[in-house]
Structures are given as C-alpha cells and as structure tokens.
Scaffold this active site. Structure first.
Site, PDB file in Angstrom:
ATOM      1  N   GLY A  45     -13.077  -1.651  33.973  1.00  0.00           N
ATOM      2  CA  GLY A  45     -12.333  -2.330  32.913  1.00  0.00           C
ATOM      3  C   GLY A  45     -11.298  -3.247  33.534  1.00  0.00           C
ATOM      4  O   GLY A  45     -10.855  -3.025  34.671  1.00  0.00           O
ATOM      5  N   GLN A  50      -3.606  -8.099  33.685  1.00  0.00           N
ATOM      6  CA  GLN A  50      -3.858  -7.814  35.097  1.00  0.00           C
ATOM      7  C   GLN A  50      -4.254  -9.042  35.899  1.00  0.00           C
ATOM      8  O   GLN A  50      -4.283  -8.991  37.133  1.00  0.00           O
ATOM      9  CB  GLN A  50      -4.964  -6.760  35.245  1.00  0.00           C
ATOM     10  N   CYS A 103      -6.434   2.534  38.536  1.00  0.00           N
ATOM     11  CA  CYS A 103      -6.187   1.224  37.933  1.00  0.00           C
ATOM     12  C   CYS A 103      -6.231   0.176  39.036  1.00  0.00           C
ATOM     13  O   CYS A 103      -5.654   0.386  40.101  1.00  0.00           O
ATOM     14  CB  CYS A 103      -4.807   1.229  37.265  1.00  0.00           C
ATOM     15  N   LEU A 104      -6.903  -0.940  38.781  1.00  0.00           N
ATOM     16  CA  LEU A 104      -7.021  -1.982  39.807  1.00  0.00           C
ATOM     17  C   LEU A 104      -5.656  -2.568  40.191  1.00  0.00           C
ATOM     18  O   LEU A 104      -5.512  -3.107  41.285  1.00  0.00           O
ATOM     19  CB  LEU A 104      -7.958  -3.103  39.336  1.00  0.00           C
ATOM     20  N   HIS A 145      -7.382   3.204  28.168  1.00  0.00           N
ATOM     21  CA  HIS A 145      -6.666   2.731  29.362  1.00  0.00           C
ATOM     22  C   HIS A 145      -6.429   1.223  29.282  1.00  0.00           C
ATOM     23  O   HIS A 145      -5.315   0.742  29.519  1.00  0.00           O
ATOM     24  CB  HIS A 145      -7.466   3.107  30.619  1.00  0.00           C
ATOM     25  N   GLU A 146      -7.482   0.470  28.928  1.00  0.00           N
ATOM     26  CA  GLU A 146      -7.347  -0.996  28.867  1.00  0.00           C
ATOM     27  C   GLU A 146      -6.448  -1.423  27.709  1.00  0.00           C
ATOM     28  O   GLU A 146      -5.667  -2.372  27.827  1.00  0.00           O
ATOM     29  CB  GLU A 146      -8.725  -1.665  28.753  1.00  0.00           C
ATOM     30  N   HIS A 149      -2.931  -1.443  28.583  1.00  0.00           N
ATOM     31  CA  HIS A 149      -2.495  -2.623  29.345  1.00  0.00           C
ATOM     32  C   HIS A 149      -1.975  -3.729  28.422  1.00  0.00           C
ATOM     33  O   HIS A 149      -0.981  -4.384  28.740  1.00  0.00           O
ATOM     34  CB  HIS A 149      -3.655  -3.194  30.175  1.00  0.00           C
TER      35      HIS A 149
HETATM   36 NI    NI Z   1      -5.700  -0.360  34.627  1.00  0.00          NI
END
Ligand code: NI
Length: 190
Positions: A45, A50, A103-104, A145-146, A149
């Site tokens: 995701g 991000q 998380c990236l 999760h997304e 963000h």
């Molecule tokens: Ni994340």
C-alpha cells in the site's frame, strides 16, 4: 517514474489530507507513478502523503500475497489491486486483532498494531466511479493503515507509550537518514 518516499518526521505525514476532484492535474500519471514507486519498494500500500502530496488518495495491491499462498486462504486477495480516492471509512466492527505492521516511511521497524476486523468504506476509483464496499482480514488491515496516512496518523501513533519510547532513537535516525533502505527516500533532516 519512481518517486522518493517521504520518511518519518516529515510534517506532511502528520497532516489531514485534502479531498481532490477528477480534474486534479496529472492524476492518472500520479497514480501510475505511485504504483511504480510502491512495487519498487515491495509495498502492499502507498498513500499520497508518503510521496509528499497531502491529498486523499491511496493505492493498494496485495495480489502477491495470494500468489504465495499454499493453502488458498488468501485467494480472495488476488484481485485486491485498487485505487481509493476521497475514501470514508463508514464503519469498523468486529474483534480487535493484532498484526505486525510496517510502513515504507518507517523502514526497518515493525510493531504489533490492534485494529478492528471489518470495515465498510466508500470511495471513488481512478475513474471517479463511486463504490461502497466491505472488507475484512488482511485487506481491511491494509486499507485501515493507508487510510490512517490520509488522516495524518502513523502506526507508531497506535502503539503503547512504552514501545514508542523504546523506538524513539531509531525513529530519530530515520528522520536524519541514518537507516539502510533499498529504495529512494526523502529524509526531513538530511
Ligand atoms: Ni504506511
């Protein structure tokens, strides 16, 4: 085009993102770039904040999980490649369950996060078709999760104060770019 992923500590990750309309400039290219960026980083995701854009857009693709799956349990994830625009989580129900999230924007850290099992979400896709759908299990988890963000929330906001204190130093290292990562990032204090 692969875009740099914004690292922990950047204020864009703490902002509540803005809705967009179908005339948002370069939207289709942006979505394509986000998929390329996510695949390059082996993510499931990626949310627009991000990559530095505070807009209510995120993408998911959990189909690799369906392919790896031997017992067929994740079969339903094989079509789980989607674009969510201006989403609203209408309802969250079921038992809270823990899962080790990553998380990236926070490379190298995974923590158990508790979330409710099922969600009902409304959203627009990349062509601005409206949907209202229900998800559970891993698919719901990725969406939750997304979605966080675009609300300016990170998984590190959802762990215990003790765990957060133990991670403080590593989080500061990520902010200054002192971290091993094999994809392109933008560090707020480097
Ligand atoms: Ni994340």
């Amino acid at each position: 085009m692969i875009l740099p992923i914004v690292a922990y500590g950047d204020p864009v990750l703490k902002k509540v993102a803005e809705e967009i309309d179908k005339d948002y400039p370069g939207l289709q290219q942006l979505i394509a770039d986000m998929f390329e960026t996510m695949y390059n980083a082996n993510g499931v995701g990626l949310a627009a904040p991000q990559i530095g854009k505070s807009i209510r857009l995120f993408i998911v693709d959990a189909s690799p999980f369906a392919e790896d799956d031997e017992d067929g349990e994740n079969e339903h994830l094989k079509d789980f490649k989607k674009v969510f625009i201006n989403p609203i989580i209408e309802d969250e129900t079921g038992e809270e369950w823990g899962f080790n999230e990553g998380c990236l924007s926070i490379p190298g850290i995974r923590e158990e996060v508790f979330r409710e099992e099922k969600i009902k979400i409304s959203y627009y896709d990349e062509n601005f078709n409206f949907f209202e759908e229900e998800y559970d299990g891993f698919a719901a988890r990725v969406i939750q999760h997304e979605y966080d963000h675009i609300e300016g929330v990170l998984f590190t906001d959802k762990i215990s104060p003790l765990r957060r204190r133990l991670l403080k130093r590593r989080l500061e290292e990520i902010t200054i770019g002192d971290v091993d990562v094999n994809y392109k990032m933008r560090f707020p204090k480097k």
